[in-house]
Design an enzyme around this catalytic site. Structure first.
Site, short mmCIF file in Angstrom:
data_model
loop_
_atom_site.label_atom_id
_atom_site.label_comp_id
_atom_site.label_asym_id
_atom_site.label_seq_id
_atom_site.Cartn_x
_atom_site.Cartn_y
_atom_site.Cartn_z
N PHE A 144 0.63 -1.03 -0.03
CA PHE A 144 0.00 0.11 0.02
C PHE A 144 0.79 1.33 -0.02
O PHE A 144 1.55 1.58 1.07
CB PHE A 144 -0.80 -0.08 1.20
CG PHE A 144 -1.84 1.34 1.00
CD1 PHE A 144 -3.16 1.15 0.32
CD2 PHE A 144 -1.42 2.48 1.67
CE1 PHE A 144 -3.77 2.58 0.13
CE2 PHE A 144 -2.32 3.59 1.49
CZ PHE A 144 -3.40 3.53 0.87
N ASP A 231 9.44 3.19 2.03
CA ASP A 231 8.25 3.71 2.28
C ASP A 231 7.76 3.73 3.56
O ASP A 231 7.24 2.75 4.18
CB ASP A 231 6.93 3.38 1.37
CG ASP A 231 5.74 4.12 1.71
OD1 ASP A 231 5.49 5.05 2.60
OD2 ASP A 231 4.65 3.93 1.07
N LYS A 260 2.44 11.23 7.20
CA LYS A 260 1.65 11.06 8.34
C LYS A 260 1.84 11.60 9.65
O LYS A 260 1.74 12.90 9.82
CB LYS A 260 1.29 9.52 8.49
CG LYS A 260 0.44 9.10 7.49
CD LYS A 260 -0.14 7.60 7.50
CE LYS A 260 -1.23 7.30 6.78
NZ LYS A 260 -0.91 5.99 5.66
C1 LIG Z 1 -0.78 6.18 4.18
C2 LIG Z 1 0.14 5.52 3.33
C3 LIG Z 1 0.48 6.25 2.13
C4 LIG Z 1 -0.22 7.43 1.67
O1 LIG Z 1 -0.55 8.61 2.24
P1 LIG Z 1 -1.62 9.56 2.02
O2 LIG Z 1 -1.40 10.60 2.99
O3 LIG Z 1 -2.87 8.61 2.51
O4 LIG Z 1 -1.52 9.98 0.63
C5 LIG Z 1 1.50 5.92 1.48
N1 LIG Z 1 2.53 4.80 1.81
C6 LIG Z 1 1.88 4.12 3.09
C7 LIG Z 1 3.03 2.97 3.61
C8 LIG Z 1 0.87 4.76 3.94
O5 LIG Z 1 0.53 3.95 4.99
#
Ligand SMILES: *Cc1c(COP(=O)(O)O)cnc(C)c1O
Length: 412
Positions: A144, A231, A260
């Site tokens: 994700f 990520d 985040k």
């Molecule tokens: C939440 C998330 C994203 C995307 O972040 P948004 O601010 O919702 O665009 C990307 N990578 C990971 C691992 C995430 O948990």
């Protein structure tokens, strides 16, 4: 204009006027403080989602709110057409903290992932010497990384992907936590530019890879001159008991993606970090964002990072995470409803003993809500538990009690 409405009215309004792209747990929140949130009827809950780990520093942290409101009253946005007096301070702070030469500021996590992909491709053509349009980036199954057209192009979640084609080319999917699969691709394909990976797969259900996987993957990437892109949008900023989840294996990514909790949930702030040899391929006009690096974001992120350091949130997450898993493991030994608890630090999940299609995990989350704790299933029968990292031991034990008592209501 402060208009008081009931929970049902708020739900009805969203139902009628909002796109139905989410299926929220029926609870309407109006206030947050630290580890708690309150609904409009005044009931208090422990927040065990933390806005998908954006609120690691706790709701409405006074230091972060102060930085945000002060900056909001002074200067909100200049665009990058001009300099502002906060961005440089933030850039110095974040690059020093994580040990990179440069940062490229964005807003959402998905934008930061997109930035990392563009950076990786450009590096591949201009530094590695891959033929134009031939670069491939390796990604993992069940990843994700966000919701843009390119990112969902390499998702294997049918819900996230179906009917959004045509898809972006140039991605190769391999099994997560399978080092042989990574080695095989790297040895057989000369056009690999990067390997994009979540150190723990959060959305997929908190899948923690085998010990050594990340370190071995990094080494393989080095041997093949392939960029290791971490990520850490969900796992970063102390969530897993270290500042970064890759720190558990002393891995230094070539490109680090944060979002985040970089703002403590106060504001959308994301970042891509890399050293000069990589970041220098992006020159003026070649990438950007109107809001990226705005003075509010910069002031908020500085405060949010200071809170993590000052309050030793990584250490707290590590300690409380151990306690949480040990308490739940004691219970699971004799449980018919819960099979497993897994995770690192305060990023954990439990597996519910029922099919992925069953409503059981959802119903457990409804019961948890009634008992004063908010969590949501990630996939079918998996419930993620990720409270704010400012929790104390007494609160955590209270939460463990709520979770176990609730699970017991579902024992057969
Ligand atoms: C939440 C998330 C994203 C995307 O972040 P948004 O601010 O919702 O665009 C990307 N990578 C990971 C691992 C995430 O948990």
């Amino acid at each position: 204009m402060s208009q008081k409405i009931t929970s049902q009215q708020a739900i009805d309004l969203e139902e009628k006027h909002g796109a139905h792209n989410y299926h929220p747990l029926p609870v309407v929140l109006t206030k947050g403080e630290g580890v708690y949130v309150w609904d409009v009827e005044g009931k208090r809950y422990y927040d065990f989602l933390s806005a998908y780990s954006a609120v690691n520093q706790g709701h409405c942290h006074p230091k972060i709110v102060k930085a945000m409101t002060q900056q909001a009253e002074t200067l909100t946005l200049t665009s990058r057409a001009f300099y502002n007096d906060k961005l440089g301070l933030y850039e110095e702070k974040i690059t020093t903290l994580f040990g990179f030469d440069k940062v490229l500021p964005m807003n959402s996590g998905a934008e930061a992932v997109e930035t990392a992909l563009k950076l990786c491709r450009k590096w591949a053509y201009e530094k590695k010497g891959i033929t134009e349009n031939q670069a491939q980036i390796i990604v993992c199954e069940n990843n994700f990384h966000g919701r843009t057209t390119t990112i969902i192009s390499f998702s294997n979640d049918a819900e996230a992907r179906k009917n959004y084609g045509p898809y972006t080319d140039g991605f190769i999917q391999i099994e997560y936590d399978n080092i042989d699969a990574l080695r095989a691709i790297l040895e057989s394909n000369k056009n690999i530019a990067g390997f994009l990976v979540e150190p723990i797969q959060g959305e997929a259900g908190v899948y923690v890879p085998s010990t050594g996987y990340l370190a071995e993957a990094k080494l393989l990437c080095e041997q093949h001159n392939v960029l290791f892109i971490a990520d850490e949008v969900q796992t970063g900023i102390a969530r897993t008991g270290k500042m970064l989840a890759v720190d558990h294996e002393n891995v230094k990514p070539d490109i680090l993606v944060l979002g985040k909790a970089l703002s403590g949930g106060a504001y959308p702030v994301s970042a891509v970090l890399a050293n000069d040899a990589i970041m220098e391929v992006i020159k003026p006009g070649q990438h950007g964002s109107t809001f990226g690096g705005n003075p509010i974001a910069a002031a908020v992120a500085i405060a949010a990072l200071e809170v993590v350091e000052d309050e030793k949130l990584a250490e707290n997450a590590e300690r409380l995470g151990q306690l949480f898993r040990s308490k739940l493991n004691e219970y699971i030994e004799n449980s018919s409803i819960c099979n497993l608890v897994r995770g690192k630090g305060l990023l954990n999940a439990i597996l519910i003993n029922d099919s992925e299609e069953s409503e059981t995990a959802w119903n457990i989350c409804l019961a948890l809500r009634d008992n004063g704790l908010l969590a949501k299933p990630t996939h079918g029968n998996i419930i993620r538990f990720a409270p704010p990292l400012v929790m104390n031991e007494e609160q955590l034990l209270d939460c463990v009690r709520i979770i176990i008592e609730t699970l017991k209501q579902f024992e057969k």
